[in-house]
Write a protein that holds these residues in place. Structure first.
Motif, PDB file in Angstrom:
ATOM      1  N   TRP A   1     -14.954  17.261  -3.330  1.00  0.00           N
ATOM      2  CA  TRP A   1     -13.864  18.205  -3.583  1.00  0.00           C
ATOM      3  C   TRP A   1     -12.524  17.523  -3.297  1.00  0.00           C
ATOM      4  CZ3 TRP A   1     -14.898  23.212  -5.291  1.00  0.00           C
ATOM      5  CH2 TRP A   1     -16.246  23.596  -5.243  1.00  0.00           C
TER       6      TRP A   1
ATOM      7  N   ALA B   1      -5.079  25.310  -2.614  1.00  0.00           N
ATOM      8  CA  ALA B   1      -5.387  26.262  -3.690  1.00  0.00           C
ATOM      9  C   ALA B   1      -6.188  27.441  -3.149  1.00  0.00           C
ATOM     10  CB  ALA B   1      -6.166  25.550  -4.805  1.00  0.00           C
ATOM     11  N   MET B   2      -7.081  27.158  -2.203  1.00  0.00           N
ATOM     12  CA  MET B   2      -7.865  28.258  -1.623  1.00  0.00           C
ATOM     13  C   MET B   2      -6.989  29.148  -0.729  1.00  0.00           C
ATOM     14  SD  MET B   2     -10.897  28.556  -2.839  1.00  0.00           S
ATOM     15  CE  MET B   2     -11.564  29.690  -1.604  1.00  0.00           C
TER      16      MET B   2
ATOM     17  N   ASN C   1      -5.706  31.507  -2.993  1.00  0.00           N
ATOM     18  CA  ASN C   1      -6.777  32.448  -3.348  1.00  0.00           C
ATOM     19  C   ASN C   1      -6.974  33.497  -2.249  1.00  0.00           C
ATOM     20  OD1 ASN C   1      -8.814  33.389  -5.103  1.00  0.00           O
ATOM     21  ND2 ASN C   1     -10.377  32.023  -4.263  1.00  0.00           N
TER      22      ASN C   1
ATOM     23  N   ARG D   1      -4.173  36.030  -2.477  1.00  0.00           N
ATOM     24  CA  ARG D   1      -4.342  36.999  -3.570  1.00  0.00           C
ATOM     25  C   ARG D   1      -5.572  37.887  -3.383  1.00  0.00           C
ATOM     26  NH1 ARG D   1      -3.029  32.373  -6.807  1.00  0.00           N
ATOM     27  NH2 ARG D   1      -5.273  32.032  -6.974  1.00  0.00           N
TER      28      ARG D   1
ATOM     29  N   GLY E   1      -8.830  36.904  -3.572  1.00  0.00           N
ATOM     30  CA  GLY E   1      -9.928  36.601  -4.488  1.00  0.00           C
ATOM     31  C   GLY E   1     -11.075  35.812  -3.914  1.00  0.00           C
ATOM     32  N   ALA E   2     -10.965  35.393  -2.670  1.00  0.00           N
ATOM     33  CA  ALA E   2     -12.017  34.536  -2.100  1.00  0.00           C
ATOM     34  C   ALA E   2     -13.135  35.377  -1.490  1.00  0.00           C
ATOM     35  CB  ALA E   2     -11.422  33.614  -1.035  1.00  0.00           C
TER      36      ALA E   2
ATOM     37  N   THR F   1     -15.159  31.394  -6.908  1.00  0.00           N
ATOM     38  CA  THR F   1     -14.470  30.371  -6.118  1.00  0.00           C
ATOM     39  C   THR F   1     -15.181  30.072  -4.804  1.00  0.00           C
ATOM     40  OG1 THR F   1     -13.015  32.172  -5.372  1.00  0.00           O
ATOM     41  CG2 THR F   1     -12.165  30.695  -7.062  1.00  0.00           C
TER      42      THR F   1
ATOM     43  N   ASP G   1     -15.922  41.535  -7.263  1.00  0.00           N
ATOM     44  CA  ASP G   1     -14.537  41.391  -6.800  1.00  0.00           C
ATOM     45  C   ASP G   1     -14.019  39.971  -6.637  1.00  0.00           C
ATOM     46  OD1 ASP G   1     -14.415  44.150  -6.679  1.00  0.00           O
ATOM     47  OD2 ASP G   1     -14.918  44.245  -4.546  1.00  0.00           O
ATOM     48  N   MET G   2     -14.914  38.965  -6.512  1.00  0.00           N
ATOM     49  CA  MET G   2     -14.391  37.619  -6.247  1.00  0.00           C
ATOM     50  C   MET G   2     -13.711  37.037  -7.481  1.00  0.00           C
ATOM     51  SD  MET G   2     -16.932  35.331  -3.867  1.00  0.00           S
ATOM     52  CE  MET G   2     -15.949  33.831  -4.177  1.00  0.00           C
ATOM     53  N   ALA G   3     -12.718  36.202  -7.232  1.00  0.00           N
ATOM     54  CA  ALA G   3     -12.047  35.471  -8.306  1.00  0.00           C
ATOM     55  C   ALA G   3     -12.945  34.339  -8.796  1.00  0.00           C
ATOM     56  CB  ALA G   3     -10.733  34.894  -7.791  1.00  0.00           C
TER      57      ALA G   3
ATOM     58  N   ILE H   1      -8.388  26.746 -10.158  1.00  0.00           N
ATOM     59  CA  ILE H   1      -9.001  25.615  -9.458  1.00  0.00           C
ATOM     60  C   ILE H   1     -10.078  25.033 -10.370  1.00  0.00           C
ATOM     61  CG2 ILE H   1     -10.279  24.878  -7.396  1.00  0.00           C
ATOM     62  CD1 ILE H   1      -9.227  27.386  -5.971  1.00  0.00           C
TER      63      ILE H   1
END
Lengths: 336, 336
Positions: A67, A74-75, A78, A81, A83-84, B17, B325-327, B334
């Motif tokens: 990675w 970037a996370m 995330n 927002r 989204g994680a 993600t 719900d997760m991005a 990413i």
């Protein structure tokens, strides 16, 4: 921990309408909660927060992960927002996520979710020398203590640990190898996923770095030599929460490695911790064994972020609910 | 299960993600949910219910437990008042408890919480002959199917199994021994707590009862010979829920034993089940192994009532939330 409150919790568990001990680890958790808070029943934790410490690791330059380093930043966006995985799992359990930038390489904006507490822009490559200075490690610990104080003052009754940092299972393996005394091969794992050749390289690198440490090195010197900024932040978080008698739910191998530093500095603080889960990472098994903590969740997670701690929070809360809400044999008119 | 929906869930998990597979068993659970419902993402289960089947067991006359038979009815009243562990743990997870009197010896009043579906007043002593007639076993299965239909019609998206019946680990051990082919010593345990002499007696009794069964006996005849009314009710509950494509979270050894009957009657129905937890009872380990179900919670519980299933429900729901719900990596910008 408060022994009379723990004894009161044990006595109460024996009076509730169920065979003694039949709720297993949930009963133990309730006793620990009583001991942390010094009251029985302990307060029911309405609010919990996952504090995700984010930082970069110079060791990625040595090729320990596929990675790229930019993924850390970037996370963080995330997380901001929502989204994680940790956002979704914390929300499921009624919890809040706070992200602490304690050492991301890139610039990170501050807002209510992401707190800027950068100590330095990533660590140096621990393969070739100290990851950070002792002063920086101490600063990062202070950051964690301060974050714990802010979260406790904000009313959170339980704090869960989270982490984000590409490369951080390498630093974790170094900490676990040092504090457990186990060889690198036994505590170094694939993290979020590397091939066999990379795992071999990672293991050799861990062995080399740990070899620079004296067996009786000062714990903060160990943290500075082979740890990460998020490990140091988590050390402070646990110390700070324990000093305020607030329970901590540890996440995976990163938190487990940080808790080994806590154990070396202030063993009583570990008593304030629950092991949220056991990850597939071998170093986490070794860390939990030395910490003497039994994981609440074992679902082969290896994500980090605080996901395992978020999944475990409902179990900790349920243990408090049992003590508060169940009828006793006397209440129910049943001879026990 | 619906293979295209499961494949869609696996693909979606790989786009979210996080490193592929890093949510472990939670990912598997989300795939199973998609397969049960035939859609991806599967519906998020807002509402769940624990259906506690309560019945008495004639085998208590043979001295397999220190608890008097009256405790079954007294616990039904405790469930009604909300004072039992399953009430507290279901409420914690946002769930409802329904109790089905399918065979309590004493009179039990009906209300919104406790449903009167008595097939007979307890089973006969399985140590000396059939616990019930085949017709009664079929009636009890029909009760379970009917309860499932009522609960699905009421809008519950997940049904958890519960049970109450002094003596029911003895009947469970008989069912597990028969369907797994394992000797009584390996599947008979202390239940909610017996001394060594009683455990030996219980084990001999199980061996004797199972010895009356032909290896290829019809599954409903097996249930009638050595099972309990709540086992039969749970068989029906699983069959009924599966026929409506509603997931079932199994509780402990009683549900596990009932699920072995389901497996013998309609193996596909077992695919609609999650193993809520693994109890300390050895027969439960054997049952889960044969069912091929991995438990979500392993906290040394041995209470029953549906407590393990209630603790597991948040994990099942969380697996649905992850898919919903997760991005994705694309959402988050990413590269995966």
């Amino acid at each position: 921990l408060d022994a009379p409150a723990m004894e009161a919790a044990r006595r109460r568990q024996a009076e509730l309408t169920k065979p003694a001990g039949s709720l297993g680890v949930l009963e133990d958790a309730s006793v620990r909660l009583a001991g942390i808070h010094g009251t029985c029943p302990p307060p029911y934790p309405d609010e919990f927060v996952v504090a995700v410490f984010a930082a970069d690791h110079g060791v990625v330059a040595s090729g320990v992960t596929p990675w790229p380093q930019e993924v850390t930043g970037a996370m963080v966006e995330n997380f901001r927002r929502g989204g994680a995985a940790v956002n979704v799992l914390a929300a499921e359990a009624g919890g809040t996520v706070v992200v602490v930038d304690i050492g991301v390489v890139g610039d990170v904006d501050e807002d209510a979710v992401v707190w800027s507490r950068k100590v330095r822009r990533g660590t140096a490559d621990l393969a070739h020398g100290p990851a950070m200075s002792r002063t920086e490690a101490e600063q990062a610990i202070e950051v964690g203590i301060g974050v714990a104080a802010e979260l406790v003052d904000a009313g959170y009754g339980v704090i869960a640990t989270g982490d984000m940092g590409i490369g951080n299972t390498t630093a974790s393996a170094c900490l676990v190898a040092h504090f457990t005394g186990l060889p690198a091969e036994e505590v170094t794992g694939p993290g979020t996923g590397v091939d066999d050749a990379t795992l071999k390289h990672k293991t050799d690198l861990v062995a080399g770095a740990v070899g620079r440490l004296a067996e009786d090195a000062d714990p903060i010197d160990v943290l500075a030599e082979v740890g990460g900024l998020e490990h140091a932040g988590l050390v402070g978080l646990v110390l700070g929460a324990a000093s305020r008698r607030v329970p901590v739910v540890l996440d995976g191998v990163i938190a487990g490695a940080a808790a080994l530093v806590v154990r070396a500095l202030a063993p009583d603080a570990v008593d304030h911790c629950f092991a949220g889960h056991r990850s597939t990472e071998p170093g986490h098994h070794a860390a939990l064994a030395l910490l003497g903590l039994r994981p609440l969740v074992e679902l082969d997670l290896r994500l980090g972020e605080g996901t395992g701690a978020a999944l475990a929070f409902p179990l900790v809360r349920a243990s408090a609910a049992v003590l508060r809400d169940m009828a006793t044999f006397d209440d129910a008119g049943i001879g026990s």
